[in-house]
Enzyme design. Sequence first.
Site: not given
Length: 487
Positions: A260-262, A264
């Site tokens: 997920s976004k966290r 990268g």
Amino acid sequence: MTEVRVRIAPSPSGNLHIGTARTALFNYLFAKKNQGKFILRIEDTDAERTSQAYIDNIFDSLKALGLNWDEGPDVGGPYGPYTQSERFDIYPKYVQELLDKGFAYECFCTPEELEAEKEEATKNKKPYVYSKKCENLTEEEKNKLRAEGRKPAIRFNIAKAQKAFHEGTMLKFDDLVKGELHMDTSLLGDFVIMKSNGSPTYNFAVVIDDMLMKISHVIRGEDHISNTFKQILIFEALGAEVPRFGHLGMILAPDRSKLSKRHGATAVSEFVEKGYLTDALINFVALLGWSPSDGQEIKTVDEIAQDFRIGEISSSNSIFEYDKLNWMNSHYIKMLDIEDLKERLKPYLAKYDLSELTDAQYTRMVEVTREPLTLLSDITDAVPYFFGEDVEIEPKTQTDVLDTEVSQDVLKEFLRQAEDWEFTEECLHEKLEAFRAQYKEKGIKPKVTMWAIRAAVTGRTCGADMTAILAILGKEKVFHRVKKAIK
Ligand code: GLU
């Protein structure tokens, strides 16, 4: 089925995810390997989450990765349209067929009634399965409900289809990647195939489209396995040939959680903006589940296609190692032709005035700074000292290098001697060597001598080859900066 026809069917509720890119790649490779067709279908039935910007992003990202489709919304094809929202008039006919054959029924339950059923199941700690309350409504009962203003949704009758085509409640299929998979379909529940507003649900539309588009193999993520059981029953209920299915393991982040976004970047376009090359990206995602037979990991898509066998895809999850992607990207940057690299770096040099450099100087700057680049965007911070009159001095460079007595002496001496130097790399190379030697005789290490000059000219203590920097900047700029550094 003779012709291999595969598809990627993204839902445009976000930019093209790197995981979808891998699914697209494996479909593309399978088509290539089997002289088949690779089809793009946009599954935009969820109007609220769909946007044209996401559709454009999906097109652009797939194209940038070189995953060109044979049939799709833009290029057309014999079984179009290839955008689900343009196919809404196709689905009712097949809903009717299922109703007529007794494999579907009208459901008049209100959202409140269904919610109550779900709550009851939760209370009893049982997985929720629709009660089938509406399965056997008489015409009279239905008319009464209709008169109340209720509009029915249509549900698929799992048990009926299972009974018609299989023994018992167990449904099995032979997965191309995972081998035999089975499920007790009595646990599935009669799901909605068409909502009361007339729009088809994913599980239904996908079957109709795969059937009409003559899809021979469905290769997608393993998160769809439970859907596959539902879809097989719909194919059978419609008397259609069931495609072969292959489910790919998930892509997990290095901490084993969902990528997920966290962690990268996750969208292909984000990776590209950050300075990843699409060739590196596609090579990297191919290795998420597939291994080359010769152990040679750096490969073009064409080379991968030759070696690709769907049955050899790993059935387990893959870890998305950003470090490995970075290594691969730096490798691909090293392999780029200099003119190509010069062009690709330009967007990342937008904050500098490139017209300060001649083409030859720009070429040389790229030559001497490319080696440590992991991402194309790394160039931005690697080259500020090639531009402008003055240079920003790092505070630590000022105190630890420029302020020392030795450095001040070196700089003054440099100005005195370099007055006569020709600022070509060849000449500078020779002159600087002699210059260092003089200081060495006085007990000053060559690297200390060079630090002083580097610090004054670039504001840093390390960076590209010093003779190249001096030659690119030219005598005038170099002198200006060295004078400024002298107290
Ligand atoms: N639209 C679905 C998705 O994006 C497609 C799944 C499938 O390949 O059937 O997950």
